[in-house]
Design an enzyme around this catalytic site. Structure first.
Site, PDB file in Angstrom:
ATOM      1  N   CYS A 160       2.718   2.843  -9.074  1.00  0.00           N
ATOM      2  CA  CYS A 160       1.450   2.527  -8.346  1.00  0.00           C
ATOM      3  C   CYS A 160       1.050   3.713  -7.264  1.00  0.00           C
ATOM      4  CB  CYS A 160       1.584   1.190  -7.259  1.00  0.00           C
ATOM      5  SG  CYS A 160       0.122   0.569  -6.474  1.00  0.00           S
ATOM      6  N   CYS A 163      -0.456   2.396  -3.838  1.00  0.00           N
ATOM      7  CA  CYS A 163       0.407   1.774  -3.092  1.00  0.00           C
ATOM      8  C   CYS A 163       1.318   2.795  -2.367  1.00  0.00           C
ATOM      9  CB  CYS A 163       1.652   0.715  -3.772  1.00  0.00           C
ATOM     10  SG  CYS A 163       0.530  -0.308  -4.788  1.00  0.00           S
ATOM     11  N   ASP A 164       1.815   3.660  -3.136  1.00  0.00           N
ATOM     12  CA  ASP A 164       2.802   4.661  -2.579  1.00  0.00           C
ATOM     13  C   ASP A 164       2.494   6.299  -2.522  1.00  0.00           C
ATOM     14  OD1 ASP A 164       4.537   2.598  -2.665  1.00  0.00           O
ATOM     15  OD2 ASP A 164       5.083   2.979  -4.737  1.00  0.00           O
TER      16      ASP A 164
END
Ligand code: NDP
Length: 460
Positions: A160, A163-164
């Site tokens: 992701c 997300c990261d």
């Protein structure tokens, strides 16, 4: 009141051709992730008493996420913690979350038949009937299945970028995949990382968004490697240091993102709902599937966004749509289901010596007919003396078990009983004989304590 509810119940059962043992649940949620959890909160707040089957991996993908930094209103929170808060909220507002996984569904007629098995005891199976259903079963990300991938998962390997990605500011990252996700993530990461290498196993990009593909080719810090396969992820104690490429050897990197698609958890719904060729549930209108009254939310329908907040939004939309679509049937469904639950609770409570909470007039009438003398405590949650006398009633219920049944009636929720028995002060305790007649009426702590002492003395 009782007659009215039973009439509604009977009408409802006959319209659904069910026996009285099979309560129709107004709404069932399959999946306990963020989408299902949000649906449950909305349904429970609307008094739909949803049952949520959270399955073997409660919390879904969010519970597996490290730090969540894009949930509005919270700067940073661990995914598991956020999911626990959503779950607790659902329970607090009345959702019934069960550690059961659904093994089959029959959406061919309403009420829908849903068969589950207990997560900790798969031999224990149950059948439920539901008037509506929200599917929130999520998806499984695809994995490369190469050495080092699992070892460095969360330590430099991720699936992701949104997300990261922020962890890789001015660093060097790789992406595997040639679909739209890979292109999107490469563009996203190119604004954060110093260099982005895209590893595509074929000699073309499968991605369909031409404008994005053009942007990808023009981005100076993105390099595309066609006909290139990752064979291994390598690293040290700090995390990923690179990948081994087939026929090319070690390629140094600070992080590796997988954008190789995902597989929706929809095998259960094959032949029941329209699915697209990749297995994602096809929506007809809003969150509604090809079967009316069946809704689907989150990653089981969404290969594109796959965000906690979009799943939550879809969960809310599905719950609101159910409320609107069921509006005509909802009062009867809810009343009948509540009645059934009260009966079940009464049966369960019968076996114990505790004071039984009365939650419906019908339940109370059943107790009157039970043939046991009853000690009935009329109380209110805001009444101090009621709280003080409660432990004495509890201990007496145990001591006099088998001789008297102890019931408690909350006057705020059971006003009909309060009026019937002309209760004017709290606490009031009635002693009711086997024929249902009131023998004694005691008001206040002192009188009630004396009554309990007499009952104990007489029973010796
Ligand atoms: P896709 O299934 O479309 O693409 C997966 C990619 O990963 C393919 O290039 C595939 O290669 C590659 N791949 C799969 N397994 C491996 C492996 N083991 N090793 C190396 N490469 C592998 O998934 P996406 O997540 O990209 O997209 C899913 C859907 O969502 C698609 O319909 C897509 O169009 C859509 N989407 C749309 C977006 C948009 O903004 N319009 C954005 C993101 C997704 P190969 O081609 O060789 O099979």
């Amino acid at each position: 009141m009782r007659c009215k509810i039973f009439t509604l119940f009977a009408l409802l059962l006959s319209s659904f051709s069910l026996s009285a043992e099979e309560a129709v649940i107004p709404s069932v949620v399959i999946g306990g992730g963020v989408g299902g959890g949000t649906s449950a909160i909305y349904l429970a707040r609307a008094h739909f008493q949803p049952i949520v089957f959270e399955g073997a991996k409660p919390g879904g993908a969010l519970a597996q996420s490290e730090d969540v930094e894009n949930w509005p209103g919270i700067l940073k929170i661990r995914g598991a913690e956020l999911m626990e808060q959503i779950r607790s909220q659902a329970i607090a507002v009345g959702a019934d979350i069960r550690e059961e996984e659904v093994v089959s569904v029959d959406f061919s007629q309403r009420p829908f038949k849903i068969v589950t098995r207990k997560v900790d005891n798969p031999a224990e199976m149950k059948t439920y009937y539901a008037a509506s259903c929200v599917i929130a079963t999520g998806s499984k990300p695809n994995y490369l299945g190469v050495k080092g991938e699992e070892k460095y998962w969360g330590e430099g390997v991720s699936n992701c970028a949104i997300c990261d990605g922020s962890l890789y500011r001015n660093k060097h990252v790789g992406i595997v995949g040639g679909g739209d996700s890979a292109v999107l993530e490469a563009l996203y990461l190119s604004n954060i990382a110093k260099k982005v290498d895209l590893f595509v196993r074929k000699d073309f990009l499968r991605a369909t968004d031409e404008a994005r593909k053009k942007a990808l080719l023009e981005q100076p810090n993105i390099e595309i490697h066609f006909n290139t396969e990752v064979e291994e992820v390598v690293g040290n104690d700090e995390g990923v240091t690179g990948v081994v490429l087939k026929d090319l050897g070690v390629f140094p990197l600070d992080g590796l993102f997988l954008a190789i698609g995902s597989t929706p958890n929809t095998v259960l719904f094959q032949g029941q709902l329209d699915l697209d060729p990749s297995g994602y549930i096809v929506l007809k209108e809003g969150q509604e599937t090809s079967v009316p009254f069946v809704y689907a939310v989150g990653d089981a329908v969404d290969a594109l966004d796959r965000q906690a907040v979009t799943a939550a939004g879809a969960g809310a939309r599905a719950a609101l749509a159910i409320q609107s679509k069921l509006s005509a049937q909802a009062p009867a469904l809810i009343a009948a289901y509540r009645e059934q639950k009260a009966m079940e609770k009464a049966i369960a409570d019968n076996g114990s010596a505790a004071v039984i909470e009365i939650s419906s007039v019908a339940q109370f009438e059943n107790e009157l007919k039970s043939g046991s003398p009853l000690v009935v405590d009329f109380y209110a949650t805001w009444c101090g003396p009621c709280k003080r006398i409660a432990p004495a009633l509890e201990s007496s219920a145990k001591e006099l078990s088998g001789k008297y049944k102890f019931l408690k009636v909350n006057v705020d929720t059971m006003q009909e009983l309060m009026k019937n028995y002309r209760i004017r002060a709290m606490p009031t305790v009635l002693l009711i004989n086997e024929q249902g007649g009131v023998e004694e009426k005691k008001v206040g702590e002192q009188e009630i304590s004396e009554l309990l002492s007499h009952l104990k003395a007489d029973s010796k």
